[in-house]
Scaffold this motif. Structure first.
Motif, short mmCIF file in Angstrom:
data_model
loop_
_atom_site.label_atom_id
_atom_site.label_comp_id
_atom_site.label_asym_id
_atom_site.label_seq_id
_atom_site.Cartn_x
_atom_site.Cartn_y
_atom_site.Cartn_z
N LYS A 1 -70.64 -58.67 27.72
CA LYS A 1 -70.91 -57.65 28.73
C LYS A 1 -69.70 -56.75 28.97
O LYS A 1 -69.86 -55.59 29.34
CB LYS A 1 -71.31 -58.31 30.06
CG LYS A 1 -72.67 -58.99 30.03
CD LYS A 1 -73.04 -59.49 31.41
CE LYS A 1 -74.43 -60.11 31.41
NZ LYS A 1 -74.80 -60.60 32.77
N ILE A 2 -68.51 -57.30 28.77
CA ILE A 2 -67.27 -56.54 29.01
C ILE A 2 -66.39 -56.69 27.77
O ILE A 2 -66.03 -57.80 27.39
CB ILE A 2 -66.54 -57.04 30.26
CG1 ILE A 2 -67.45 -56.94 31.49
CG2 ILE A 2 -65.25 -56.25 30.48
CD1 ILE A 2 -66.85 -57.54 32.74
N LEU A 3 -66.03 -55.56 27.17
CA LEU A 3 -65.23 -55.58 25.94
C LEU A 3 -64.14 -54.52 26.03
O LEU A 3 -64.42 -53.34 26.26
CB LEU A 3 -66.14 -55.31 24.74
CG LEU A 3 -65.50 -55.31 23.34
CD1 LEU A 3 -64.84 -56.64 23.04
CD2 LEU A 3 -66.55 -54.98 22.28
N ASN A 4 -62.90 -54.95 25.88
CA ASN A 4 -61.76 -54.04 25.93
C ASN A 4 -61.15 -53.92 24.55
O ASN A 4 -60.56 -54.87 24.03
CB ASN A 4 -60.71 -54.54 26.94
CG ASN A 4 -59.64 -53.50 27.23
OD1 ASN A 4 -59.40 -52.60 26.44
ND2 ASN A 4 -58.99 -53.62 28.38
N LEU A 5 -61.29 -52.73 23.96
CA LEU A 5 -60.76 -52.45 22.62
C LEU A 5 -59.67 -51.38 22.66
O LEU A 5 -59.36 -50.78 21.62
CB LEU A 5 -61.89 -51.99 21.69
CG LEU A 5 -63.06 -52.95 21.49
CD1 LEU A 5 -64.15 -52.29 20.64
CD2 LEU A 5 -62.59 -54.23 20.83
N CYS A 6 -59.10 -51.14 23.82
CA CYS A 6 -58.10 -50.09 23.96
C CYS A 6 -56.97 -50.28 22.95
O CYS A 6 -56.35 -51.35 22.88
CB CYS A 6 -57.55 -50.09 25.38
SG CYS A 6 -56.32 -48.81 25.70
N GLY A 7 -56.71 -49.26 22.16
CA GLY A 7 -55.62 -49.33 21.19
C GLY A 7 -55.95 -50.08 19.91
O GLY A 7 -55.08 -50.21 19.04
N CYS A 8 -57.18 -50.55 19.76
CA CYS A 8 -57.57 -51.24 18.52
C CYS A 8 -57.99 -50.18 17.50
O CYS A 8 -59.18 -50.00 17.19
CB CYS A 8 -58.72 -52.21 18.79
SG CYS A 8 -58.31 -53.56 19.91
N VAL A 9 -57.02 -49.49 16.97
CA VAL A 9 -57.28 -48.28 16.19
C VAL A 9 -57.98 -48.57 14.86
O VAL A 9 -58.72 -47.72 14.35
CB VAL A 9 -55.98 -47.50 15.95
CG1 VAL A 9 -55.47 -46.92 17.25
CG2 VAL A 9 -54.92 -48.40 15.33
N ARG A 10 -57.76 -49.74 14.28
CA ARG A 10 -58.43 -50.08 13.02
C ARG A 10 -59.81 -50.70 13.25
O ARG A 10 -60.72 -50.52 12.44
CB ARG A 10 -57.57 -51.06 12.21
CG ARG A 10 -56.26 -50.47 11.68
CD ARG A 10 -55.53 -51.47 10.79
NE ARG A 10 -56.33 -51.83 9.62
CZ ARG A 10 -56.68 -53.08 9.31
NH1 ARG A 10 -56.30 -54.09 10.08
NH2 ARG A 10 -57.40 -53.33 8.23
N ALA A 11 -59.96 -51.40 14.36
CA ALA A 11 -61.22 -52.10 14.61
C ALA A 11 -62.29 -51.18 15.19
O ALA A 11 -63.47 -51.29 14.85
CB ALA A 11 -60.98 -53.27 15.56
N ALA A 12 -61.89 -50.28 16.09
CA ALA A 12 -62.86 -49.43 16.79
C ALA A 12 -63.16 -48.19 15.97
O ALA A 12 -62.51 -47.16 16.09
CB ALA A 12 -62.32 -49.06 18.17
N THR A 13 -64.16 -48.29 15.12
CA THR A 13 -64.62 -47.17 14.31
C THR A 13 -66.12 -46.98 14.56
O THR A 13 -66.76 -47.81 15.23
CB THR A 13 -64.39 -47.45 12.81
OG1 THR A 13 -65.21 -48.57 12.42
CG2 THR A 13 -62.93 -47.77 12.53
N ASP A 14 -66.67 -45.92 14.01
CA ASP A 14 -68.11 -45.70 14.15
C ASP A 14 -68.90 -46.87 13.56
O ASP A 14 -69.94 -47.27 14.10
CB ASP A 14 -68.51 -44.39 13.47
CG ASP A 14 -68.07 -43.17 14.28
OD1 ASP A 14 -67.66 -43.34 15.44
OD2 ASP A 14 -68.15 -42.05 13.73
N ARG A 15 -68.40 -47.41 12.49
CA ARG A 15 -69.08 -48.55 11.86
C ARG A 15 -69.14 -49.75 12.79
O ARG A 15 -70.19 -50.40 12.93
CB ARG A 15 -68.34 -48.92 10.57
CG ARG A 15 -68.94 -50.08 9.82
CD ARG A 15 -68.13 -50.36 8.56
NE ARG A 15 -68.65 -51.50 7.83
CZ ARG A 15 -68.09 -51.98 6.73
NH1 ARG A 15 -67.00 -51.41 6.24
NH2 ARG A 15 -68.63 -53.02 6.12
#
Length: 376
Positions: A191-205
């Motif tokens: 329900k809660i996900l923090n990906l701030c600064g995860c530049v390689r992980a957070a992509t459109d895919r």
């Protein structure tokens, strides 16, 4: 020892301030008797005599460092803590957190909340793998600033902690979108996900995988994930209709298409961060304003609290320099909870000098009440 002193103080505190029902001082040697009646109750003269329920209550009064000390007193205490202790934070550990996790986690198998936030990176993959091996009931995990972790950690969590509801991996820049997508395929309760600064992980895919797998998601932080584009955000909007908070600050690739999709599909959206999204134009603002009217019959039928009724309550459009006052004013007029008053800002427009004329409803009311009344 500091930990033992903490236990002693908490034991005394529990006795003095109403800790246990029907607990009375015995007439002999400082013993304590639990219970009454003809049976005489149970006498406590040493720590080892304390019942499990009372021990766990005592430990609820002390800090996590003292709990750790208690887990090493004896096998009985270790087993009791393993059975009943559900929250643990090791963020106070400034050195050797990895070794501490490796040694402690087998003793804390019923953890539901584990906070491992770090100022300097200490955790390594073997510690997270240990967590996944033992803590199958884990619901909340904070691994923020764990720069040393690799995809091994996400694969382990996917297999061992499928009940995760809240996950913070902000700043974990080594994770890939493949591993994040894999995780969401198993951790579908997020329900809660923090990906701030995860530049390689957070992509459109990865966002497409989140939209497909995590339809219960309510809060997502994508701050400074500069590979996120419209396709990913639209997948979120279509797949996560219960989204309440979305931070897209610094996602420089997104355009109006993302905001339009969110406005049309995420009817419960309360907080939206668009800081430095300079491709955003008036079209995005008007879509937000119009969503209030379009969605009103569907949402208002199930409204139960004033908070839900207020709609959008936080909007950050700082440095969105293409926006004009009429468009932003339309959003303000549609969502009265967006405030521009001094000390109460929930509409953030820093760096947008052309938007200084935008005002919220309460500022108009304040101005009207301040006007002098005409004499009759």
């Amino acid at each position: 020892m500091r930990g033992t002193e903490g236990l002693d103080l908490s034991f005394e505190k529990l006795m003095v301030f109403g800790g246990v029902e029907n607990m009375n001082q015995s007439n002999s040697g400082g013993e304590i008797k639990i219970g009454g009646g003809l049976g005489g109750g149970q006498r406590i003269s040493e720590w080892k005599d304390i019942p499990v329920e009372l021990l766990l209550r005592i430990l609820s009064l002390v800090d996590d460092q003292t709990v750790i000390v208690a887990s090493g007193v004896c096998y009985g205490w270790r087993d009791a803590i393993s059975w009943g202790h559900t929250h643990l934070s090791l963020s106070w550990c400034k050195k050797n957190m990895n070794n501490l996790v490796l040694s402690l986690i087998p003793k804390f198998t019923k953890l539901q909340v584990l906070i491992l936030r770090q100022d300097t990176p200490q955790l390594q993959d073997d510690a997270v793998e240990k967590i996944a091996d033992y803590c199958h009931d884990l619901q909340e995990l904070d691994l923020s600033k764990s720069f040393r972790l690799t995809d091994r950690s996400l694969y382990a969590l996917a297999r061992g902690c499928p009940d995760l509801v809240k996950l913070n991996i902000s700043g974990c820049s080594a994770f890939s979108d493949n591993a994040l997508g894999y995780l969401t395929g198993f951790c579908r309760k997020l329900k809660i996900l923090n990906l701030c600064g995860c530049v390689r992980a957070a992509t459109d895919r990865a966002l497409k995988a989140i939209g497909y797998n995590c339809n219960k998601l309510q809060s997502l932080n994508l701050g400074w994930c500069d590979r996120v584009g419209d396709e990913g955000v639209k997948s979120l909007a279509y797949g996560c209709p219960d989204l309440r908070a979305l931070d897209l600050c610094g996602c420089v690739l997104i355009t109006d298409e993302s905001v339009v999709a969110l406005a049309n599909n995420c009817l419960h959206l309360r907080s939206l961060g668009l800081y430095y999204c300079q491709n955003i134009t008036d079209r995005a603002m008007y879509s937000l304003a119009q969503s209030r009217v379009k969605n009103k019959p569907e949402v208002w039928a199930s409204v139960k609290t004033r908070c839900e009724e207020e709609g959008l309550t936080n909007l950050n459009i700082s440095q969105c320099t293409a926006l004009t006052p009429p468009a932003v004013q339309a959003v303000c007029d549609s969502f009265p909870a967006l405030l521009t008053c001094p000390g109460r800002h929930s509409l953030i427009i820093s760096g947008c000098l052309n938007l200084t004329s935008v005002h919220c409803a309460c500022s108009i009311h304040r101005a009207s009440t301040a006007m002098p009344r005409l004499a009759h």
